[in-house]
Design a protein around this motif. Structure first.
Motif, PDB file in Angstrom:
ATOM      1  N   ASP B 450       0.868  -1.169   0.000  1.00  0.00           N
ATOM      2  CA  ASP B 450       0.000   0.000   0.000  1.00  0.00           C
ATOM      3  C   ASP B 450       0.911   1.228   0.000  1.00  0.00           C
ATOM      4  O   ASP B 450       1.206   1.793   1.042  1.00  0.00           O
ATOM      5  N   ASP B 451       1.393   1.599  -1.181  1.00  0.00           N
ATOM      6  CA  ASP B 451       2.498   2.552  -1.259  1.00  0.00           C
ATOM      7  C   ASP B 451       2.035   3.950  -1.672  1.00  0.00           C
ATOM      8  O   ASP B 451       0.843   4.250  -1.646  1.00  0.00           O
ATOM      9  N   GLU B 452       3.003   4.798  -2.072  1.00  0.00           N
ATOM     10  CA  GLU B 452       2.712   6.191  -2.409  1.00  0.00           C
ATOM     11  C   GLU B 452       1.622   6.264  -3.475  1.00  0.00           C
ATOM     12  O   GLU B 452       0.697   7.075  -3.378  1.00  0.00           O
ATOM     13  N   THR B 453       1.727   5.414  -4.491  1.00  0.00           N
ATOM     14  CA  THR B 453       0.724   5.458  -5.563  1.00  0.00           C
ATOM     15  C   THR B 453      -0.636   4.994  -5.056  1.00  0.00           C
ATOM     16  O   THR B 453      -1.656   5.618  -5.319  1.00  0.00           O
ATOM     17  N   SER B 454      -0.620   3.912  -4.267  1.00  0.00           N
ATOM     18  CA  SER B 454      -1.895   3.401  -3.725  1.00  0.00           C
ATOM     19  C   SER B 454      -2.635   4.500  -2.982  1.00  0.00           C
ATOM     20  O   SER B 454      -3.860   4.618  -3.069  1.00  0.00           O
ATOM     21  N   ALA B 455      -1.860   5.313  -2.268  1.00  0.00           N
ATOM     22  CA  ALA B 455      -2.488   6.329  -1.423  1.00  0.00           C
ATOM     23  C   ALA B 455      -3.295   7.320  -2.251  1.00  0.00           C
ATOM     24  O   ALA B 455      -4.296   7.851  -1.794  1.00  0.00           O
ATOM     25  N   LEU B 456      -2.864   7.539  -3.503  1.00  0.00           N
ATOM     26  CA  LEU B 456      -3.538   8.543  -4.334  1.00  0.00           C
ATOM     27  C   LEU B 456      -4.516   7.927  -5.320  1.00  0.00           C
ATOM     28  O   LEU B 456      -5.174   8.639  -6.066  1.00  0.00           O
ATOM     29  N   CYS B 457      -4.586   6.575  -5.349  1.00  0.00           N
ATOM     30  CA  CYS B 457      -5.539   5.935  -6.259  1.00  0.00           C
ATOM     31  C   CYS B 457      -6.839   5.652  -5.520  1.00  0.00           C
ATOM     32  O   CYS B 457      -6.851   5.500  -4.304  1.00  0.00           O
ATOM     33  N   ASN B 458      -7.936   5.533  -6.298  1.00  0.00           N
ATOM     34  CA  ASN B 458      -9.224   5.234  -5.659  1.00  0.00           C
ATOM     35  C   ASN B 458      -9.205   3.827  -5.082  1.00  0.00           C
ATOM     36  O   ASN B 458      -9.701   3.589  -4.002  1.00  0.00           O
ATOM     37  N   TRP B 459      -8.640   2.942  -5.858  1.00  0.00           N
ATOM     38  CA  TRP B 459      -8.616   1.547  -5.409  1.00  0.00           C
ATOM     39  C   TRP B 459      -7.184   1.059  -5.282  1.00  0.00           C
ATOM     40  O   TRP B 459      -6.351   1.335  -6.147  1.00  0.00           O
ATOM     41  N   GLN B 460      -6.901   0.346  -4.188  1.00  0.00           N
ATOM     42  CA  GLN B 460      -5.619  -0.361  -4.043  1.00  0.00           C
ATOM     43  C   GLN B 460      -5.932  -1.843  -3.954  1.00  0.00           C
ATOM     44  O   GLN B 460      -6.648  -2.286  -3.055  1.00  0.00           O
ATOM     45  N   ILE B 461      -5.434  -2.618  -4.916  1.00  0.00           N
ATOM     46  CA  ILE B 461      -5.672  -4.064  -4.913  1.00  0.00           C
ATOM     47  C   ILE B 461      -4.376  -4.759  -4.493  1.00  0.00           C
ATOM     48  O   ILE B 461      -3.334  -4.542  -5.119  1.00  0.00           O
TER      49      ILE B 461
END
Lengths: 443, 993, 216
Positions: B450-461
């Motif tokens: 659950d990284d930097e990109t996940s934090a800014l995306c609507n969904w983290q899979i």
């Protein structure tokens, strides 16, 4: 010869037992006892945390796996040297003048030894298994490894501790009897009565005590030497440059006497001041002690020179580097300050005036104590931190826990001494009375 | 009732009667898995203590104390054995199984054999039958198993940061898909890292067919754009250069670190050829011209430092010297006079067996020049071939990212699927990826963490680890290997295949189906099944490497004017992947964080690397903090001085300064991406440096890099060696008088030989050892104290002038001395010799006096100053090797020659009364070594490899003069400098003083 | 002056001291025995279900390897999965209350929990297979299992006990064909036999006491 002229048997007992039996307690005692109690708490607190967490709380690392722990150990065991040795040797050589200092010197030995004995256990990674050093039948069918100097050390310390306690206690028995007889309160009577082991001062008692003391004294001297030789071997048996040297055993014995006498001096001066024992511990005692210190200091200075010479003479790259590294490396300040404390400072003792002024002696003895601690630190750490492979070289930096345990142990030592001077006659009344008898006989 | 009665009584009824209370007590037992019957269930290292704060202490020591109690004398806890209900096939309780799979960590694939204990992947080995591995692995593949068990992995589907479910996501997405299928997929974008997987590529193409309006973008921060552009420039088409270092006698590397990767094959080829026939060594010659010291540069016979911009000039000058019609120039700055000419002559002399390689960072034209030179020398077809790129999509990634981000800014992206990668963190700063992500309607990130990109995306899979999912991947030569899972996803992770299947509306399909179907389509032979089985078993599809393509250089670009000579007065800023955390994807891998970087020996941090000269000019010392100012961006970084660094050049490594990496990676180092620009991915000019006066503590494992004339590493030149072979070893292995009894010469006598001429210093051995032997990590503060635990360390020494040093590496495990100094001083016989010559460390007997470490001249012993092994984290326990005791606080440990492997092999051999053959026992370090520098075996077997190695005149014992008679010995390093250039060698020998 | 203690008091003191000393020693010994390994030697361990080796080995005549299938091939002797029990018990004693746990386990796919009787410390690595193949019989370490309605431990399993054999294996070695024979007793000339077998099995006794044999 101590100036007992003015004294009678009674007055001697009066004066000395009085120190113990007086109801009130001197203010300086209360204050310093409070301080020492605090440090004692620090000591055992630190030990508790150490056992709970591991030796990692110290600044140790690879390559420096021994530092304050073993430094403290060697320092304390060296201090433990003098007491038994002084009284034993003086006893054997029939030097009555020693009578007045032997008592607390022995006490000092016992206490210092007890503390020194702690460190080998404290320094273990898994201290709760220390008893594996003893040869006892066990379900693992294993013995300790007799080739390891640490095992020899274990036995040397144990034997020395037992002997020191016996020797000290044997000397105490008649004095406890005296206290028992003079004690005002029932409680004190019972306590000292128990401690006196039913001493009734019969001729038989005196005669047996005499022979027992002689016997123990005879045992003590070789033991003293063996203990410190073995401590020396703890290092000499290793291949670490700066340790791997046959000069170590005698070198350590000399060092031990040196610091032992120094610590004795420190305490003599204080006691003398505290209890106005000028009549019993005379300037002559200080003078003799100072001479001993000076002599030992010279032996030590000689062994330093020899160490350098041997390093050069061995033509061993690693030995030479270690020798130079001590003088020029990152720990050079330690080296030079110890040279000052241990080699330079004692030279003042050549002067009679210095030898006769207690407070100067006190100062010098403190310097020597510090210097001897630094010496062990230098010996251990500078050898370890740069040994064979440059890639593995490292540094040691002490942590607060290193200091806590060092300072705490000193506090604990003071704590025990204070209890001793308060509840046990600091000077052997029995021997004092003998001494008086001698003088009368002489005159 | 008293026991005696029970034995008399018939067993049925009365036991039942008394069994009632027992049943309860059984329930109270901690519930165990099938592996509960394995009493050697190991606990494990604690990667979650970068710093041991007080709470850490207490937590760790609480555990250790309980053990202490047990160790001393407490009643042993009652254990239960829990057998299976139905025993799974082929699994023998306690015995490991091995499966072939493959991993691709952003470059080319390495084939792997993964060890599984009770269904738990525990150790990764190379797959000998895979061309990208040949049995070896790099540090990343070795450490990958720790990622699988990392407690910080993403463990749940997140929607706007809130825990959600896979079904919830499917719902949300299918709604979106139905809308997309209306408008032909306009606004649908998929962003991947470099894709070599044929199946994944197939799925993506299918997706583009289904949604004509959709686009597939590809970007990863360490990409090969310049190499591909170079080939386009030279050949007019994008080709993959496939080098045959085993055929090359003279190699010139222009800023290329080919020994370090991708993968390990090139290192094996190059060193293997160099070592051909140890008896009569005939090494080729390696010239390296580079900006920042690398493994390849350290291995070179001639290494020169040059500033980034000068490399092109050098390449042109060389091309001209070779006789190519190059425009402009021509003498090479930066190089000692005559060096380049001599090198050119050498190359020409060996035409057809020479090779010029260029680093990925160098601009396309340099690559093109190299192609031209190789062609002119007639190397093509011999030392280099050309194939189609192994990437499924060989378009420039920088350009691809630019389009994506601009469309995002323009609001033309309404669905963005990010498959792996971490663009918010590692895209060039001027692409403002994170900012522009806000403009995307629906953004989905499939990621291990659950990284930097996940934090800014609507969904983290949560992504399935490569040991949890099916896929396929290409090796450096295009060979396809099947990525086979060893364990079901721990946290219900999904693979890219599954996500794409979802987009393609194949809701039922799982990744196994997808991969399987793809290959049945591609190879519709009758024996498809058999082929598949075989590929699974071998780990690769036979003959699936890409065919060689004819290629001829179009010389027009040669006449194009040279790029402007860079301004010498300005500072160069260089970006490089970090040696241990690469582009940041391994930032949370504790093993890699604590692995000393090969050249700086730094752990847990990156640093701004500067040359001694520059440091002098700016008055900088190690650990000084400096302010890097580049095109308006400002960054604070600690300095590390690197001998051999090009002047006026500051190199920063990527991958650090993570904010959402996990407990290990967060806050370590500084984020160099903040300075990275899309038009200056690798190199920029006009850097300004200011000393802030602050100090940043760094943790290095080696403080002293001079040999102090003690010659731990012996080096000689080829001529020297031919003249007097015995000279180099000197008396280092002469038998000396000895008072100990000789070691018995029957049975086995284990020994090791480490070839310094083959060691490239990559540290794969260190990580392999760590994984095999349950070696804990200790954290930065402990490393700073000098308490790292690695059983085999790689020492690095410098020799010569600071600006042009010679760099040597030396792996140092336990020497297993026949007269081991450590043994005599242990008071409890916790370290003793066994009859096969192993110097044993018996943990359960050790009381921790540490005297053995004092007495070890090699300082290879490691001590558990604190409770380093993590005994709490379940997932980490599962990673441990059950064959090796997990050490508690207060005991000494060290290299055991992998005694567990020896013992198990010996037991197997003795069961069928045979003698162990050479090669039956392979230590972990030996197995992992890419260049076969480590050889292990039986001294009493006259034909064993190790005996052959030790017979070499190059053989010498480390600190042999101490007469410890080590079983581990070294082969001296052999260099082959160009006689014409020896003069320069002499010069800098003078410079040494 | 008067003594503090009267003679009888002194006697009391001395006597008291002696008694105190004895009590201390006794206390320590008691404590040591209390913290001994559990379950203790020679006391049967109740299991759920109350599995009887006696019944299965003596009465039914099963071979050890029927259930402990991997004893010859792996470090771990192997415990039978419930399915193995069901090979017989799907027919025999079906529905007996005593077998209820087994049936339940099979039905609900829930593993049985057995209490470990023979336990070694975690730092000891014991391999059944090599001991079997070198002629150490089951009963040597596990006792007459065939006569145990409930299993109990007959040996201390302490290191010194291991060493008894590792230092003099010839005392215990059997012919391979007698390894699983519960009734085997050492012949009068065991020592000779043992030495012959030692050579025959190619055992190097010098290596048997290497720490690395059991500790890694």
């Amino acid at each position: 010869m101590s100036s007992l002229g003015a004294h009678s048997y009674g007055s001697i007992s009066q004066k000395i037992s009085g120190i113990v039996l007086t109801a009130g307690t001197a203010r300086w005692w209360v204050i310093s006892f409070a301080a020492c109690s605090l440090l004692t708490l620090v000591f055992f607190g630190a030990i508790g945390y150490l056992f709970y967490t591991g030796v990692g709380i110290w600044g140790l690392n690879v390559p420096v796996v021994w530092a304050f722990d073993i430094t403290n150990y060697v320092w304390w065991i060296a201090i433990a040297m003098s007491g038994t040795f002084i009284s034993a040797v003086l006893h054997l050589t029939r030097q009555p003048w020693g009578a007045s200092i032997s008592r607390f010197a022995e006490a000092m030995t016992v206490f210092a030894l007890a503390i020194a004995g702690l460190f080998p256990i404290l320094h273990l990674g898994r201290p709760w298994f220390f008893y594996w050093l003893t040869p006892y039948p066990n379900v693992m069918a294993l013995w300790p490894q007799w080739r390891s100097p640490l095992v020899w050390d274990f036995f040397a310390i144990l034997a020395y501790l037992l002997l020191s306690i016996l020797f000290w206690y044997l000397g105490l028995i008649p004095d406890f009897a005296t206290l028992r007889d003079r004690a005002p309160g029932r409680g004190a009577q019972i306590t000292y009565g128990l401690l006196a082991l039913g001493w009734r001062g019969e001729a038989r008692h005196w005669q047996r005590r005499q022979s027992a003391q002689l016997l123990l004294a005879g045992l003590a001297v070789p033991l003293v030497v063996s203990v410190h030789s073995v401590v020396g071997l703890d290092f000499a048996a290793g291949n670490t440059p700066g340790w791997h040297s046959t000069i170590f055993p005698p070198f350590f014995v000399a060092g031990a006497m040196f610091s032992g006498f120094a610590m004795a001096m420190t305490i003599v001066v204080l006691l003398r001041r505290a209890f106005q024992l000028g009549d019993y511990i005379t300037v002559r005692h200080l003078d003799n002690l100072a001479k001993l210190i000076l002599a030992m200091g010279l032996v030590l200075a000689y062994s330093y020179v020899m160490e350098l010479f041997m390093a050069w003479y061995s033509a061993d790259r690693y030995e030479i580097y270690t020798a130079l590294n001590r003088m020029r490396g990152p720990y050079a300040p330690v080296y030079w300050s110890l040279i000052f404390c241990v080699v330079v400072a004692p030279q003042a003792l050549w002067s009679r005036r210095v030898r006769h002024s207690p407070w100067v002696l006190f100062g010098i003895s403190i310097l020597i104590n510090v210097g001897m601690w630094l010496e062990r630190f230098m010996l251990i750490v500078t050898s370890e931190h740069r040994d064979f492979l440059p890639s593995a070289w490292g540094m040691f930096y002490p942590t607060v826990w290193d200091w806590a345990i060092l300072v705490g142990s000193i506090g604990f030592f003071g704590w025990l001494l204070l209890l001793f001077v308060r509840f046990v006659p600091v000077i052997s009344m029995a021997e004092m009375r003998e001494l008086l008898d001698h003088q009368r006989g002489a005159s | 009732m008293p026991p005696t009665d029970v034995r008399e009584l018939p067993f049925e009824q009365d036991i039942l009667s008394e069994s009632a209370p027992l049943w309860r007590s059984l329930e109270e037992l901690p519930e165990r898995t099938a592996s509960g019957s394995d009493r050697r269930e190991p606990s494990s290292a604690s990667p979650d203590c970068p710093t041991l704060d007080r709470r850490q202490f207490l937590r760790l020591t609480a555990a250790s104390l309980s053990v202490a109690g047990a160790g001393a004398c407490s009643r042993a806890p009652q254990q239960s054995i829990v057998p299976y209900v139905h025993a799974p096939p082929q699994l023998v309780a306690g015995d490991p199984l091995y499966f072939a799979t493959a991993v691709n960590l952003g470059g080319a694939a390495q084939g792997l054999l993964v060890k599984s204990n009770y269904g738990r992947p525990t150790k990764i080995e190379g797959n000998p039958s895979h061309p990208g591995s040949l049995g070896a692995t790099d540090i990343f593949a070795q450490a990958a198993v720790l990622d699988l068990w990392d407690p910080d992995r993403a463990q749940a589907v997140l929607h706007q940061g809130q825990v959600s479910t896979w079904d919830g996501f499917v719902e949300a997405l299918s709604a979106r898909i139905s809308r997309l299928s209306q408008n032909g997929g306009n606004g649908l974008r998929v962003l991947t890292e470099s894709v070599t997987s044929p199946t994944l590529a197939g799925q993506l193409h299918a997706l583009l067919e289904r949604f004509p309006g959709a686009r597939w973008h590809q970007y990863q921060p360490i990409n090969r754009d310049h190499a591909y552009e170079g080939s386009r420039l030279a050949f007019g088409e994008v080709l993959e250069a496939r080098y045959h270092f085993d055929q090359a006698r003279v190699v010139l590397s222009l800023d290329s670190d080919f020994l370090a990767g991708p993968g390990v094959r090139y290192a094996r080829d190059f060193v293997g050829a160099r070592r051909a026939g140890d008896a009569h060594p005939d090494p080729g010659r390696l010239y390296v011209i580079e900006c920042t010291p690398t493994l390849t540069g350290s291995f070179a016979d001639h290494r020169y430092a040059a500033r980034f911009g000068q490399i092109e000039t050098i390449a042109r000058a060389l091309a001209q010297a070779i006789g190519l019609p190059v425009a402009g120039v021509l003498d090479a700055p930066a190089l000692p006079s005559g060096a380049l000419a001599a090198c050119a002559r050498d190359l020409k002399r060996n035409a057809g067996h020479a090779l010029v390689v260029v680093g990925d960072a160098q601009p396309p034209v340099v690559h093109a020049l190299a192609h031209a030179i190789n062609e002119a020398l007639g190397n093509v077809g011999r030392t280099v071939n050309y194939t189609a790129p192994i990437l499924a999509l060989a378009e420039p990634q920088g350009e691809s990212l630019r389009q994506l981000t601009e469309d995002m800014a323009a609001g033309q992206v309404d669905t963005l699927i990010v498959l792996g990668g971490n663009p918010v963190y590692n895209a060039p700063a001027d692409r403002l990826f994170g900012q522009r992500l806000a403009k995307v309607g629906l953004s989905v990130h499939l990621s291990l963490y659950d990284d930097e990109t996940s934090a800014l995306c609507n969904w983290q899979i949560p992504e399935a680890h490569f040991l949890e999912s099916w896929s396929d991947t290409r090796a450096f030569d295009g060979t396809v290997a099947i990525q086979q899972p060893l364990i079901a996803p721990l946290y219900g992770g999904k693979s890219a295949h599954e996500l794409l299947a979802l987009l393609l509306g194949q809701t039922a399909s799982n990744d196994y189906q997808t991969v399987r179907d793809f290959w049945t389509k591609v190879r519709p032979q009758a024996d498809a099944e058999a082929l598949w089985e075989q590929a699974l078993h071998r780990g690769a599809f036979e003959g699936s490497q890409l065919p060689v393509r004819p290629a001829s250089v179009r010389s027009d670009f040669l006449r194009a004017p040279a790029s402007p000579i860079p301004d010498d007065t300005q500072l160069d800023l260089l970006f490089a992947p970090d040696p241990t955390v690469w582009d940041g994807r391994f930032a949370n891998n504790a093993w890699l964080q604590e692995l000393p970087k090969p050249l700086t020996k730094l752990t847990w941090d990156n640093a701004a690397l500067v040359s001694p000269k520059l440091a002098q000019q700016l008055g900088l010392a190690n650990e000084d903090q400096i302010e890097l100012r580049y095109r308006g961006a400002v960054l604070l970084a600690p300095v590390w001085i690197v001998p051999g660094q090009a002047e006026a050049t500051v190199t920063v490594t990527l991958g650090y300064g993570r904010s959402r990496a996990g407990r290990i990676g967060n806050g370590a180092g500084f984020d160099a991406y903040l300075l990275r620009r899309s038009d200056a991915l690798w190199h920029g000019q006009g850097l300004q440096v200011r000393k802030t006066g602050a100090k940043v503590p760094l943790a290095t494992t080696q403080h002293h890099f001079s040999m102090e004339g003690r010659r731990p590493i012996r080096v000689t030149t080829l001529d020297q060696f031919r003249r007097d072979p015995a000279l180099v070893a000197g008396d280092a292995h002469r038998p000396r008088p000895n008072m100990y009894e000789a070691v018995r010469d029957e049975g086995y006598a284990w020994a090791m030989s480490i070839n310094l001429d083959a060691c490239i210093g990559c540290s794969a051995c260190t990580i392999a050892c760590q994984a095999e032997n349950n070696i804990p990590i200790v954290g930065k503060s402990e490393v700073r104290r000098g308490r790292e635990m690695h059983w085999i360390r790689v020492d690095r020494y410098y020799e010569g002038a600071a600006d042009q040093p010679r760099t040597y590496f030396q792996p140092v495990p336990c020497m297993h001395c026949e007269d081991a100094p450590c043994e005599v001083v242990c008071p409890v016989e916790a370290t003793v010799h066994d009859s096969e010559g192993l110097n044993l460390q018996v943990y359960n007997r050790c009381i921790g006096t540490r005297f053995c470490s004092n007495n070890c001249p090699y300082k290879v012993r490691r001590f558990n100053f604190l409770q380093y092994a993590d005994e709490d984290t379940e997932s980490l326990k599962a990673q441990r090797n059950p064959e090796v005791t997990v050490r508690m606080r207060g005991v000494m440990e060290k290299c055991t020659y992998c005694v567990q492997r020896i013992t198990n092999a010996r037991i197997e051999a003795e069961k069928d009364n045979r003698h162990l053959a050479d090669g039956d026992v392979v230590t972990a370090c030996q197995a992992a070594c890419p260049t076969e520098a480590i050889v292990f075996g039986d001294l009493n077997d006259p034909h064993s490899q190790v005996n052959r190695a030790k017979a070499s005149p190059l053989n010498y014992a480390l600190l042999g003069e101490l007469n410890t008679r080590p079983r581990t010995t070294y082969l001296a390093k052999l260099t082959n400098p160009n006689p014409e250039l020896l003069q320069t060698r002499v010069d800098d020998a003078k410079a040494d003083g | 002056m008067a003594q503090v203690f009267r003679p009888e008091q002194i006697f009391a003191l001395k006597f008291g001291a002696a008694v105190a000393f004895i009590l201390c020693v006794a206390g320590i010994l008691l404590w040591r025995t209390l913290i001994a390994e559990s379950p203790p030697i020679d006391s049967p361990v109740a299991q759920i279900p109350p599995f009887s080796h006696k019944h299965h080995v003596s009465d039914v005549g099963l071979d050890c390897r029927f259930c402990h299938a991997t004893v010859e091939t792996a470090a771990f002797a192997g415990l039978p999965p419930t399915s193995t029990c069901m090979t017989c018990h799907s027919q025999l004693f079906k529905g007996q209350p005593i077998l209820a746990p087994v049936a339940a386990s099979f039905r609900e796919n829930r593993p049985l929990h057995w209490i470990r009787v023979h336990r070694l410390p975690d730092f000891v690595y014991f391999h059944h297979d090599i001991h079997i193949s070198k002629g150490i019989g089951c009963s040597t370490c596990h006792g007459r299992v065939d006569q145990m309605p409930l299993l109990w431990r007959t040996q201390s399993l302490e290191m010194s006990w291991c060493l008894d054999c590792h230092r003099a294996p010839e005392k215990f070695l059997r012919p391979r064909n007698r390894v699983f024979d519960m009734g085997w007793n050492p012949p009068p000339d065991q020592l000779q036999q043992g030495r012959l077998l030692l050579a025959d099995y190619g055992i190097d006794p010098r290596r048997l006491t290497d720490c690395s044999n059991c500790h890694r």
